[in-house]
Write a protein that holds these residues in place. Structure first.
Motif, short mmCIF file in Angstrom:
data_model
loop_
_atom_site.label_atom_id
_atom_site.label_comp_id
_atom_site.label_asym_id
_atom_site.label_seq_id
_atom_site.Cartn_x
_atom_site.Cartn_y
_atom_site.Cartn_z
N ALA A 45 0.85 -1.19 0.00
CA ALA A 45 0.00 0.00 0.00
C ALA A 45 0.88 1.23 0.00
CB ALA A 45 -0.91 0.01 1.22
N ILE A 46 0.42 2.28 -0.66
CA ILE A 46 1.14 3.56 -0.71
C ILE A 46 0.40 4.60 0.11
CG2 ILE A 46 1.71 5.52 -2.21
CD1 ILE A 46 2.48 3.57 -4.39
N VAL A 47 1.15 5.35 0.92
CA VAL A 47 0.62 6.52 1.62
C VAL A 47 1.27 7.74 1.00
CG1 VAL A 47 0.54 7.76 3.81
CG2 VAL A 47 0.16 5.30 3.77
N SER A 48 0.46 8.63 0.42
CA SER A 48 1.00 9.82 -0.25
C SER A 48 -0.11 10.83 -0.44
CB SER A 48 1.62 9.42 -1.61
OG SER A 48 2.37 10.50 -2.14
N VAL A 49 0.17 11.88 -1.21
CA VAL A 49 -0.83 12.92 -1.48
C VAL A 49 -0.62 13.46 -2.89
CG1 VAL A 49 0.63 14.76 -0.51
CG2 VAL A 49 -1.87 15.08 -0.61
N VAL A 111 -2.27 6.53 7.63
CA VAL A 111 -2.05 5.13 7.28
C VAL A 111 -3.38 4.39 7.33
CG1 VAL A 111 -0.87 2.98 7.92
CG2 VAL A 111 0.30 5.19 8.21
N PRO A 112 -3.79 3.74 6.23
CA PRO A 112 -5.04 2.97 6.26
C PRO A 112 -5.01 1.94 7.39
CG PRO A 112 -4.19 3.12 4.02
CD PRO A 112 -3.13 3.67 4.92
N GLN A 113 -6.16 1.75 8.04
CA GLN A 113 -6.22 0.87 9.21
C GLN A 113 -5.71 -0.53 8.89
OE1 GLN A 113 -10.02 0.90 11.13
NE2 GLN A 113 -9.39 -0.45 12.79
#
Length: 307
Positions: A45-49, A111-113
């Protein structure tokens, strides 16, 4: 299946090399890391904007590679991070022509759960405060935390960078950055100094001259595959990090012996990245090509010394 959490930029790049130039194209550290890690059997999974100007087709591309994009925030009315650079003839040095932070300036990662218990966290090149924020959201201590950073943060956010370095297992930086961070010219001494800052493993990237990994007194060197042409080095270090962390996530073996394999897999994927502009080569790459080149690496690095 092991979970891999990737944190970094998803961005636009405009690149000029001796071989040509591009308009705005898909780029960003997390993009390269994700595409590279997608060649392994991991739940990534990617966390970004990104801004509202970011094409849906780019997000679809990541999703098609089985990369979870739930953690990529789309800011309405916002503009996506943009970087433009021009490479010199030696392809090792470059000039930054433009850096527009845009939505990245106020980025608060979420961060997605489902990934707050990820076993491997790959902290791509970002402000150290953002990297620390991600670690603070993890419900379980990850089995492995890998940090990629650069001299820019050493210049303008060193105290925050030192804090996050204390919390990671592996740091990946280039030789120039290792010397700046440690104050030592010898890479052996530099790695020893960085060890005292927290990381158990220090990976020093040397571009076309390969990569070194240090663990206590042990050292391993992986050469870069000699290529006929290097078209665009942008993202090669991130692609290396994606291969390195993706392989380790899949194998779930975080020993120094297995880190050697991870270095080779990272170097192998990075050798493809430089063959086209931006992400083009990684997008069109297949597993058969990856495996065939891995055999080339094996032939390059394995031999019997007659004594």
């Amino acid at each position: 299946m092991s979970k891999l959490l990737i944190v970094g930029t998803v961005a636009f790049d405009a690149i000029e090399t001796p071989f040509g130039k591009t308009d705005k194209i898909l780029g960003g550290a997390a993009t390269y890391i994700g595409l590279s890690a997608s060649f392994f059997n991991v739940d990534a999974a990617i966390v970004s904007v990104v801004g509202e100007d970011f094409p849906q087709e780019h997000l679809d591309l990541l999703a098609e590679r089985n990369i979870n994009i739930e953690g990529i925030e789309v800011v309405k009315g916002g503009k996506t991070f943009f970087w433009s650079g021009k490479y010199h003839n030696d392809m090792n040095s470059r000039d930054t022509l433009a850096t527009e932070l845009n939505v990245l300036a106020d980025f608060n990662p979420v961060v997605p759960q489902a990934y707050q218990d990820a076993s491997v966290v790959m902290l791509g090149n970002l402000h150290p405060i953002v990297q620390s924020s991600v670690l603070n959201q993890m419900t379980n201590q990850p089995k492995l935390v890998v940090l990629d950073t650069m001299n820019f943060w050493m210049d303008c956010a060193l105290p925050e960078l030192v804090e996050v370095i204390q919390r990671v297992d592996v740091i990946t930086i280039n030789d120039e950055e290792a010397r700046q961070l440690s104050g030592e010219y010898s890479l052996v001494k530099a790695a020893a100094k960085i060890h005292t800052m927290g990381p158990k493993y220090v990976v020093i990237k040397k571009g076309e001259h390969g990569a070194l990994i240090f663990h206590n007194k042990a050292v391993f060197f992986a050469p870069a595959l000699p290529l006929e042409e290097v078209f665009d080095p942008t993202g090669a270090g991130d692609t290396f990090a994606g291969g390195f962390s993706g392989y380790l996530s899949q194998s779930e073996d975080f020993s120094f012996e297995n880190m050697k394999n991870a270095i080779i897999h990272g170097s192998n994927l990075a050798s493809f990245c430089v063959e086209k502009f931006g992400t083009e080569r990684m997008v069109n790459l297949n597993k058969e090509d990856v495996y065939a080149r891995l055999q080339q690496f094996k032939a390059l690095t394995q031999f019997d010394i007659k004594l």
